[in-house]
Design a protein around this motif. Structure first.
Motif, PDB file in Angstrom:
ATOM      1  N   TYR A   1       0.606  -1.131   0.010  1.00  0.00           N
ATOM      2  CA  TYR A   1      -0.174   0.155  -0.019  1.00  0.00           C
ATOM      3  C   TYR A   1       0.902   1.329  -0.001  1.00  0.00           C
ATOM      4  O   TYR A   1       0.789   2.293  -0.753  1.00  0.00           O
ATOM      5  N   ILE A   2       1.834   1.235   0.654  1.00  0.00           N
ATOM      6  CA  ILE A   2       2.728   2.159   0.962  1.00  0.00           C
ATOM      7  C   ILE A   2       3.744   2.657  -0.349  1.00  0.00           C
ATOM      8  O   ILE A   2       3.712   3.849  -1.028  1.00  0.00           O
ATOM      9  N   VAL A   3       3.989   1.597  -1.109  1.00  0.00           N
ATOM     10  CA  VAL A   3       4.667   1.610  -2.314  1.00  0.00           C
ATOM     11  C   VAL A   3       3.585   2.268  -3.342  1.00  0.00           C
ATOM     12  O   VAL A   3       4.057   3.341  -4.331  1.00  0.00           O
ATOM     13  N   VAL A   4       2.440   2.004  -3.436  1.00  0.00           N
ATOM     14  CA  VAL A   4       1.376   2.256  -4.311  1.00  0.00           C
ATOM     15  C   VAL A   4       1.089   3.852  -3.895  1.00  0.00           C
ATOM     16  O   VAL A   4       0.927   4.556  -5.050  1.00  0.00           O
ATOM     17  N   LEU A   5       1.015   4.324  -2.719  1.00  0.00           N
ATOM     18  CA  LEU A   5       0.567   5.459  -2.565  1.00  0.00           C
ATOM     19  C   LEU A   5       1.638   6.237  -2.994  1.00  0.00           C
ATOM     20  O   LEU A   5       1.283   7.527  -3.693  1.00  0.00           O
ATOM     21  N   ILE A   6       2.891   6.147  -3.059  1.00  0.00           N
ATOM     22  CA  ILE A   6       4.157   7.000  -3.503  1.00  0.00           C
ATOM     23  C   ILE A   6       4.043   7.041  -4.844  1.00  0.00           C
ATOM     24  O   ILE A   6       4.156   8.051  -5.379  1.00  0.00           O
ATOM     25  N   ALA A   7       3.834   5.781  -5.573  1.00  0.00           N
ATOM     26  CA  ALA A   7       3.642   5.745  -6.994  1.00  0.00           C
ATOM     27  C   ALA A   7       2.486   6.434  -7.400  1.00  0.00           C
ATOM     28  O   ALA A   7       2.555   7.123  -8.968  1.00  0.00           O
ATOM     29  N   ASN A   8       1.399   6.849  -6.696  1.00  0.00           N
ATOM     30  CA  ASN A   8       0.322   7.816  -7.167  1.00  0.00           C
ATOM     31  C   ASN A   8       0.587   9.126  -6.596  1.00  0.00           C
ATOM     32  O   ASN A   8      -0.473   9.898  -6.725  1.00  0.00           O
ATOM     33  N   GLY A   9       1.788   9.623  -5.962  1.00  0.00           N
ATOM     34  CA  GLY A   9       2.050  10.975  -5.616  1.00  0.00           C
ATOM     35  C   GLY A   9       1.395  11.264  -4.503  1.00  0.00           C
ATOM     36  O   GLY A   9       1.185  12.308  -3.911  1.00  0.00           O
ATOM     37  N   LYS A  10       0.986  10.061  -3.545  1.00  0.00           N
ATOM     38  CA  LYS A  10       0.096  10.571  -2.214  1.00  0.00           C
ATOM     39  C   LYS A  10       1.361  10.255  -1.110  1.00  0.00           C
ATOM     40  O   LYS A  10       1.302   9.461  -0.431  1.00  0.00           O
ATOM     41  N   LYS A  11       2.452  11.136  -1.029  1.00  0.00           N
ATOM     42  CA  LYS A  11       3.503  10.834  -0.126  1.00  0.00           C
ATOM     43  C   LYS A  11       3.211  11.116   1.245  1.00  0.00           C
ATOM     44  O   LYS A  11       3.608  10.360   2.133  1.00  0.00           O
ATOM     45  N   THR A  12       2.106  12.149   1.593  1.00  0.00           N
ATOM     46  CA  THR A  12       1.778  12.272   2.885  1.00  0.00           C
ATOM     47  C   THR A  12       1.136  11.093   3.545  1.00  0.00           C
ATOM     48  O   THR A  12       1.463  10.661   4.610  1.00  0.00           O
ATOM     49  N   GLU A  13       0.360  10.568   2.735  1.00  0.00           N
ATOM     50  CA  GLU A  13      -0.322   9.204   3.034  1.00  0.00           C
ATOM     51  C   GLU A  13       0.770   8.010   3.334  1.00  0.00           C
ATOM     52  O   GLU A  13       0.429   7.477   4.369  1.00  0.00           O
ATOM     53  N   ALA A  14       1.549   8.046   2.650  1.00  0.00           N
ATOM     54  CA  ALA A  14       2.621   6.999   2.331  1.00  0.00           C
ATOM     55  C   ALA A  14       3.222   7.164   3.702  1.00  0.00           C
ATOM     56  O   ALA A  14       3.725   6.160   4.569  1.00  0.00           O
ATOM     57  N   LEU A  15       3.781   8.418   4.112  1.00  0.00           N
ATOM     58  CA  LEU A  15       4.395   8.656   5.162  1.00  0.00           C
ATOM     59  C   LEU A  15       3.878   8.290   6.556  1.00  0.00           C
ATOM     60  O   LEU A  15       4.375   7.652   7.517  1.00  0.00           O
ATOM     61  N   ARG A  16       2.367   8.670   6.557  1.00  0.00           N
ATOM     62  CA  ARG A  16       1.523   8.591   7.747  1.00  0.00           C
ATOM     63  C   ARG A  16       1.502   6.632   7.859  1.00  0.00           C
ATOM     64  O   ARG A  16       1.593   6.311   9.028  1.00  0.00           O
ATOM     65  N   GLN A  17       1.154   5.935   6.728  1.00  0.00           N
ATOM     66  CA  GLN A  17       1.391   4.445   6.978  1.00  0.00           C
ATOM     67  C   GLN A  17       2.645   3.846   7.531  1.00  0.00           C
ATOM     68  O   GLN A  17       2.494   3.222   8.027  1.00  0.00           O
ATOM     69  N   MET A  18       3.591   4.401   6.940  1.00  0.00           N
ATOM     70  CA  MET A  18       5.230   4.113   7.220  1.00  0.00           C
ATOM     71  C   MET A  18       5.307   4.418   9.060  1.00  0.00           C
ATOM     72  O   MET A  18       5.733   3.582   9.693  1.00  0.00           O
ATOM     73  N   ARG A  19       4.810   5.460   9.454  1.00  0.00           N
ATOM     74  CA  ARG A  19       4.771   5.965  10.773  1.00  0.00           C
ATOM     75  C   ARG A  19       3.865   4.965  11.502  1.00  0.00           C
ATOM     76  O   ARG A  19       4.208   4.652  12.704  1.00  0.00           O
ATOM     77  N   LEU A  20       2.618   4.591  11.128  1.00  0.00           N
ATOM     78  CA  LEU A  20       1.926   3.681  11.702  1.00  0.00           C
ATOM     79  C   LEU A  20       2.444   2.422  11.971  1.00  0.00           C
ATOM     80  O   LEU A  20       2.611   1.838  12.891  1.00  0.00           O
ATOM     81  N   LEU A  21       3.147   1.965  11.226  1.00  0.00           N
ATOM     82  CA  LEU A  21       4.099   0.617  11.167  1.00  0.00           C
ATOM     83  C   LEU A  21       5.013   0.968  12.204  1.00  0.00           C
ATOM     84  O   LEU A  21       5.241  -0.125  12.879  1.00  0.00           O
ATOM     85  N   SER A  22       5.833   1.999  12.206  1.00  0.00           N
ATOM     86  CA  SER A  22       6.751   2.365  13.368  1.00  0.00           C
ATOM     87  C   SER A  22       6.314   2.374  14.454  1.00  0.00           C
ATOM     88  O   SER A  22       6.990   1.892  15.608  1.00  0.00           O
ATOM     89  N   ALA A  23       5.184   3.024  14.823  1.00  0.00           N
ATOM     90  CA  ALA A  23       4.506   2.682  16.052  1.00  0.00           C
ATOM     91  C   ALA A  23       4.106   1.588  16.698  1.00  0.00           C
ATOM     92  O   ALA A  23       4.184   1.404  17.790  1.00  0.00           O
ATOM     93  N   GLU A  24       4.015   0.734  15.685  1.00  0.00           N
ATOM     94  CA  GLU A  24       3.726  -0.823  15.858  1.00  0.00           C
ATOM     95  C   GLU A  24       4.638  -1.517  16.246  1.00  0.00           C
ATOM     96  O   GLU A  24       4.798  -2.665  16.797  1.00  0.00           O
ATOM     97  N   GLY A  25       6.130  -0.958  16.097  1.00  0.00           N
ATOM     98  CA  GLY A  25       7.475  -1.543  16.471  1.00  0.00           C
ATOM     99  C   GLY A  25       7.808  -2.162  15.087  1.00  0.00           C
ATOM    100  O   GLY A  25       8.905  -2.994  15.210  1.00  0.00           O
ATOM    101  N   VAL A  26       7.310  -2.034  14.024  1.00  0.00           N
ATOM    102  CA  VAL A  26       7.983  -2.384  12.732  1.00  0.00           C
ATOM    103  C   VAL A  26       8.985  -1.646  12.302  1.00  0.00           C
ATOM    104  O   VAL A  26       8.596  -0.130  11.958  1.00  0.00           O
ATOM    105  N   CYS A  27      10.105  -2.037  12.033  1.00  0.00           N
ATOM    106  CA  CYS A  27      11.188  -1.105  11.599  1.00  0.00           C
ATOM    107  C   CYS A  27      11.939  -1.773  10.510  1.00  0.00           C
ATOM    108  O   CYS A  27      12.637  -2.627  10.782  1.00  0.00           O
TER     109      CYS A  27
END
Length: 163
Positions: A119-145
């Protein structure tokens, strides 16, 4: 591998290692073997990637087309190849809008790391960088690095996904 030499998941990991080592020809041999044992869309896709890396683009295109047909026939099933189809559309077919449509439906169904990554890769490919970053940070908050995913996000979007 010595106990179960033809275990398809182990073969897939070994093929990925061979690709990372720059041994694409070896990866092709391994992926062909894996496809013999488990002839599914995901394994067709993996073989097409290995063939591409080995410079066998004509054969890869044939398999990508076969993969796409099979994956599209299973779009709404629980056992599908939607993540792989999303990556194919972004990385090979250059159909980011189609990929976003599939990824948006899939993320509603499951939120595992591989699905969120797609989903993150697709968001970036569609120019939705803010949402991609939000999704990445949600993963980080869950302990995924995931360093590989962080690198993908950074390279494709130019932003650093982790604080």
């Amino acid at each position: 591998m010595s106990i179960f030499p033809d275990y398809h998941l182990a073969l897939g990991q070994l093929a990925r290692v061979r690709l990372a080592q720059g041994r694409a020809y070896d990866a092709v041999i391994i992926e062909r073997r894996r496809l013999q044992f488990v002839p599914c869309a995901e394994n067709i896709y993996a073989l097409a990637i290995a063939l591409t890396a080995a410079g066998r683009s004509k054969e890869a295109r044939t398999l990508f087309a076969k993969f796409e047909l099979e994956a599209k026939s299973r779009l709404s099933l629980e056992n599908n190849a939607n993540r792989e189809l999303v990556h194919y559309y972004v990385n090979y077919a250059r159909k980011p809008a189609a990929a976003l449509s599939i990824a948006a439906r899939e993320i509603e169904r499951r939120q595992d790391v591989r699905t969120v990554e797609a989903y993150i890769v697709v968001l970036i490919a569609n120019g939705k960088k803010t949402e991609a970053l939000r999704q990445m940070r949600l993963l980080s908050a869950e302990g995924v690095c995931d360093a590989r995913l962080a690198k993908i996000v950074h390279i494709r979007s130019g932003i650093s996904p982790l604080p």
